[in-house]
Design a protein around this motif. Sequence first.
Motif, PDB file in Angstrom:
ATOM      1  N   ALA A   2       0.552  -1.319   0.100  1.00  0.00           N
ATOM      2  CA  ALA A   2      -0.052  -0.089   0.327  1.00  0.00           C
ATOM      3  C   ALA A   2       1.195   0.966   0.415  1.00  0.00           C
ATOM      4  O   ALA A   2       2.173   1.286   0.386  1.00  0.00           O
ATOM      5  CB  ALA A   2      -0.979   0.285   0.980  1.00  0.00           C
ATOM      6  N   PHE A   3      -0.186   1.972  -0.743  1.00  0.00           N
ATOM      7  CA  PHE A   3       1.018   3.676  -0.353  1.00  0.00           C
ATOM      8  C   PHE A   3       0.608   4.121   0.779  1.00  0.00           C
ATOM      9  O   PHE A   3      -0.747   4.456   1.711  1.00  0.00           O
ATOM     10  CB  PHE A   3       0.098   4.570  -1.005  1.00  0.00           C
ATOM     11  N   GLY A   4       1.290   4.032   2.095  1.00  0.00           N
ATOM     12  CA  GLY A   4       1.731   4.747   3.502  1.00  0.00           C
ATOM     13  C   GLY A   4       2.704   6.020   3.671  1.00  0.00           C
ATOM     14  O   GLY A   4       2.538   6.438   4.582  1.00  0.00           O
ATOM     15  N   ASN A   5       3.349   6.064   2.613  1.00  0.00           N
ATOM     16  CA  ASN A   5       4.588   6.977   2.623  1.00  0.00           C
ATOM     17  C   ASN A   5       3.697   8.158   1.621  1.00  0.00           C
ATOM     18  O   ASN A   5       4.224   8.092   0.912  1.00  0.00           O
ATOM     19  CB  ASN A   5       6.049   6.956   2.376  1.00  0.00           C
ATOM     20  N   ALA A   6       3.121   9.181   2.596  1.00  0.00           N
ATOM     21  CA  ALA A   6       3.214  10.805   1.735  1.00  0.00           C
ATOM     22  C   ALA A   6       4.465  11.620   0.815  1.00  0.00           C
ATOM     23  O   ALA A   6       3.821  11.140  -0.983  1.00  0.00           O
ATOM     24  CB  ALA A   6       2.986  12.007   2.763  1.00  0.00           C
ATOM     25  N   SER A 155       2.154 -13.332 -16.506  1.00  0.00           N
ATOM     26  CA  SER A 155       1.401 -13.960 -15.662  1.00  0.00           C
ATOM     27  C   SER A 155       1.774 -12.366 -14.743  1.00  0.00           C
ATOM     28  O   SER A 155       0.795 -12.290 -13.610  1.00  0.00           O
ATOM     29  CB  SER A 155       2.572 -15.384 -14.673  1.00  0.00           C
ATOM     30  N   ALA A 156       2.352 -12.005 -15.826  1.00  0.00           N
ATOM     31  CA  ALA A 156       1.818  -9.951 -14.653  1.00  0.00           C
ATOM     32  C   ALA A 156       0.199  -9.548 -14.213  1.00  0.00           C
ATOM     33  O   ALA A 156      -0.075 -10.076 -15.389  1.00  0.00           O
ATOM     34  CB  ALA A 156       2.746  -9.009 -15.349  1.00  0.00           C
ATOM     35  N   ARG A 157      -0.251  -9.314 -12.829  1.00  0.00           N
ATOM     36  CA  ARG A 157      -0.895  -8.805 -13.472  1.00  0.00           C
ATOM     37  C   ARG A 157      -1.217  -7.512 -13.142  1.00  0.00           C
ATOM     38  O   ARG A 157      -0.966  -6.413 -12.211  1.00  0.00           O
ATOM     39  CB  ARG A 157      -1.501  -9.082 -11.674  1.00  0.00           C
ATOM     40  N   ARG A 158      -2.696  -6.827 -14.270  1.00  0.00           N
ATOM     41  CA  ARG A 158      -2.559  -5.307 -14.316  1.00  0.00           C
ATOM     42  C   ARG A 158      -3.429  -5.250 -13.187  1.00  0.00           C
ATOM     43  O   ARG A 158      -3.744  -6.060 -12.425  1.00  0.00           O
ATOM     44  CB  ARG A 158      -2.908  -5.009 -15.774  1.00  0.00           C
ATOM     45  N   ASP A 159      -3.726  -3.706 -12.991  1.00  0.00           N
ATOM     46  CA  ASP A 159      -4.924  -2.808 -11.455  1.00  0.00           C
ATOM     47  C   ASP A 159      -5.575  -3.184 -12.111  1.00  0.00           C
ATOM     48  O   ASP A 159      -7.056  -3.752 -11.077  1.00  0.00           O
ATOM     49  CB  ASP A 159      -4.395  -1.657 -12.088  1.00  0.00           C
ATOM     50  N   ALA A 160      -6.078  -3.600 -13.372  1.00  0.00           N
ATOM     51  CA  ALA A 160      -7.545  -3.570 -13.430  1.00  0.00           C
ATOM     52  C   ALA A 160      -8.566  -5.102 -13.401  1.00  0.00           C
ATOM     53  O   ALA A 160      -8.895  -5.738 -13.130  1.00  0.00           O
ATOM     54  CB  ALA A 160      -8.214  -3.636 -15.745  1.00  0.00           C
ATOM     55  N   GLU A 206       9.516   3.085  -7.103  1.00  0.00           N
ATOM     56  CA  GLU A 206       8.773   3.553  -5.315  1.00  0.00           C
ATOM     57  C   GLU A 206       8.460   2.289  -5.213  1.00  0.00           C
ATOM     58  O   GLU A 206       7.899   1.613  -5.599  1.00  0.00           O
ATOM     59  CB  GLU A 206       8.261   4.264  -5.156  1.00  0.00           C
ATOM     60  N   PRO A 207       9.319   1.719  -3.101  1.00  0.00           N
ATOM     61  CA  PRO A 207       8.143   0.388  -2.869  1.00  0.00           C
ATOM     62  C   PRO A 207       7.062   0.813  -2.262  1.00  0.00           C
ATOM     63  O   PRO A 207       6.876   0.779  -1.362  1.00  0.00           O
ATOM     64  CB  PRO A 207      10.098   0.514  -1.658  1.00  0.00           C
ATOM     65  N   ALA A 208       6.342   0.879  -3.107  1.00  0.00           N
ATOM     66  CA  ALA A 208       4.714   1.256  -3.492  1.00  0.00           C
ATOM     67  C   ALA A 208       4.276   0.628  -4.113  1.00  0.00           C
ATOM     68  O   ALA A 208       4.612   1.399  -5.316  1.00  0.00           O
ATOM     69  CB  ALA A 208       4.972   2.303  -2.601  1.00  0.00           C
ATOM     70  N   GLY A 209       2.564   0.773  -3.942  1.00  0.00           N
ATOM     71  CA  GLY A 209       1.802   0.240  -4.513  1.00  0.00           C
ATOM     72  C   GLY A 209       1.922  -1.338  -5.768  1.00  0.00           C
ATOM     73  O   GLY A 209       2.473  -1.604  -5.247  1.00  0.00           O
ATOM     74  N   SER A 210       1.305  -0.974  -6.706  1.00  0.00           N
ATOM     75  CA  SER A 210       1.019  -3.112  -6.981  1.00  0.00           C
ATOM     76  C   SER A 210       2.623  -2.402  -8.014  1.00  0.00           C
ATOM     77  O   SER A 210       2.704  -3.966  -8.149  1.00  0.00           O
ATOM     78  CB  SER A 210      -0.232  -3.073  -8.151  1.00  0.00           C
ATOM     79  N   GLY A 212       5.635  -1.371  -7.550  1.00  0.00           N
ATOM     80  CA  GLY A 212       6.463  -1.720  -6.324  1.00  0.00           C
ATOM     81  C   GLY A 212       6.450  -3.104  -5.958  1.00  0.00           C
ATOM     82  O   GLY A 212       7.267  -3.563  -5.708  1.00  0.00           O
ATOM     83  N   ASP A 213       5.322  -4.116  -5.834  1.00  0.00           N
ATOM     84  CA  ASP A 213       5.109  -5.387  -5.734  1.00  0.00           C
ATOM     85  C   ASP A 213       5.442  -5.996  -6.512  1.00  0.00           C
ATOM     86  O   ASP A 213       6.136  -6.958  -7.001  1.00  0.00           O
ATOM     87  CB  ASP A 213       3.451  -5.529  -5.305  1.00  0.00           C
ATOM     88  N   TYR A 214       5.190  -5.759  -8.267  1.00  0.00           N
ATOM     89  CA  TYR A 214       5.862  -6.757  -9.246  1.00  0.00           C
ATOM     90  C   TYR A 214       6.778  -5.833  -9.213  1.00  0.00           C
ATOM     91  O   TYR A 214       7.946  -7.138  -9.575  1.00  0.00           O
ATOM     92  CB  TYR A 214       4.486  -5.773 -10.443  1.00  0.00           C
ATOM     93  N   LEU A 215       7.682  -5.159  -9.128  1.00  0.00           N
ATOM     94  CA  LEU A 215       9.362  -5.300  -8.957  1.00  0.00           C
ATOM     95  C   LEU A 215       9.565  -5.825  -8.346  1.00  0.00           C
ATOM     96  O   LEU A 215      10.921  -6.204  -8.946  1.00  0.00           O
ATOM     97  CB  LEU A 215       9.067  -3.562  -9.545  1.00  0.00           C
ATOM     98  N   ALA A 216       9.095  -5.932  -7.738  1.00  0.00           N
ATOM     99  CA  ALA A 216      10.588  -6.237  -6.029  1.00  0.00           C
ATOM    100  C   ALA A 216      10.627  -7.770  -6.387  1.00  0.00           C
ATOM    101  O   ALA A 216      11.367  -8.511  -5.691  1.00  0.00           O
ATOM    102  CB  ALA A 216       9.419  -6.764  -4.488  1.00  0.00           C
ATOM    103  N   THR A 217       9.665  -8.267  -7.115  1.00  0.00           N
ATOM    104  CA  THR A 217       9.575  -9.935  -8.128  1.00  0.00           C
ATOM    105  C   THR A 217      10.363 -10.456  -9.113  1.00  0.00           C
ATOM    106  O   THR A 217      10.324 -11.358  -9.171  1.00  0.00           O
ATOM    107  CB  THR A 217       7.966 -10.129  -7.888  1.00  0.00           C
ATOM    108  N   ARG A 218      11.456  -9.039  -9.536  1.00  0.00           N
ATOM    109  CA  ARG A 218      12.023  -8.978 -10.789  1.00  0.00           C
ATOM    110  C   ARG A 218      13.428  -9.236 -10.143  1.00  0.00           C
ATOM    111  O   ARG A 218      13.705  -8.339  -9.094  1.00  0.00           O
ATOM    112  CB  ARG A 218      11.518  -8.405 -11.598  1.00  0.00           C
ATOM    113  N   SER A 219      13.916  -8.916 -11.375  1.00  0.00           N
ATOM    114  CA  SER A 219      15.592  -9.589 -11.021  1.00  0.00           C
ATOM    115  C   SER A 219      15.714  -8.470 -12.013  1.00  0.00           C
ATOM    116  O   SER A 219      15.308  -7.524 -12.709  1.00  0.00           O
ATOM    117  CB  SER A 219      16.560 -10.693 -11.711  1.00  0.00           C
TER     118      SER A 219
END
Length: 257
Positions: A2-6, A155-160, A206-210, A212-219
Motif C-alpha cells: 500500500a501507499f503509506g508514505n506521503a 503472468s503479470a497482473r494488471r490493476d484492472a 518507489e517501494p509502494a503500490g502494485s 512496486g510489488d511487481y518489481l520486487a519480484t523481478r531480477s
Amino acid sequence: MAFGNADSYARFMGRFSEPLAPRFADLVEVPADGRVLDVGCGPGVLTAVLVERFGADRVDAVDPTPGFVAAARARLPQVDVREGAAEALPAGDGTYAASYAQLVVHFMKDPVRGLTEMARVTRPGGTVAACVWDHGGERGPLSLFWESAKELDPSARRDADDSAGSTAGDLERLMGAAGLVDVRGGQLSVTIHLASFEDWWAPFEEPAGSAGDYLATRSPDQITELREHCRSKLSDGPFDLTVWTWTATGHSSSTRG
C-alpha cells in the motif's frame, strides 16, 4: 504494497492527482452552508482544494493509513482529519452536504459498503462523488507499465484485473448497489508534461503500490528489460501524457434506512 508514505505517493501518483483534484471537485455543487467530507484523503490533495473553496471549518477528512493522516494534518492543521476506513466512517447520519472519494473506491475492501457509508453520512439529497482511474480501458497512469509488463511476462497482473470501478459503467453500478439515486457517470482527463523518460520511470521504482510489488519480484536484469521496453513506447522525451478517470455522482436517498 500500500501507499503509506506521503512523499512516495507525491512522487508516484501526486503528479496526476494534484491537477485532477480541482476538476473532480467541480462535479459537485455544494450549498453555502454545507459541510463536506474527503473520504480516503491520503496526504490531503483533494482536501486542500476543498479548503480553498469552502474554508477549513467546513471540511473534514478521513483515511485508514496513519502516515497519510499525519501528512494531511501537517498540511492542513485546521481540518479535522481522522483515521478510519470508508466502510465505517466516523460521522453521524446526514452530517455532510457532499462526500468525495478521489481515486479511492478501488482501494476499498468493500466498495459497496464504503459507498453506502458515504451515502449514510451525506444528508438526503446531498451528493456522493467518486472517481477511479480507467485501468480497464488502459488509459490510467499505470496502463503503459502493465501493458509492457504483460508483454514480457504474461503472468503479470494488471490493476484492472481486480480494480473496482475502473471499467466503463462500474462506478455507476456500485453506486446503485449502495442505494444512491440519480446516478450519473462521466470521464475526466489530466495531462502532465514530462521532461524525459527517466522522469516518467523513476516513480515506478518507489517501494509502494502494485508496481512496486511487481518489481520486487523481478531480477535487476528483468527490471532493466521492462524499463527499456517501456522506453521504446514513449521515447526519451520530453512529452505530454494524458490519463483518464471514470467518474460518478449520486444523491443520498431521502428514504435511506
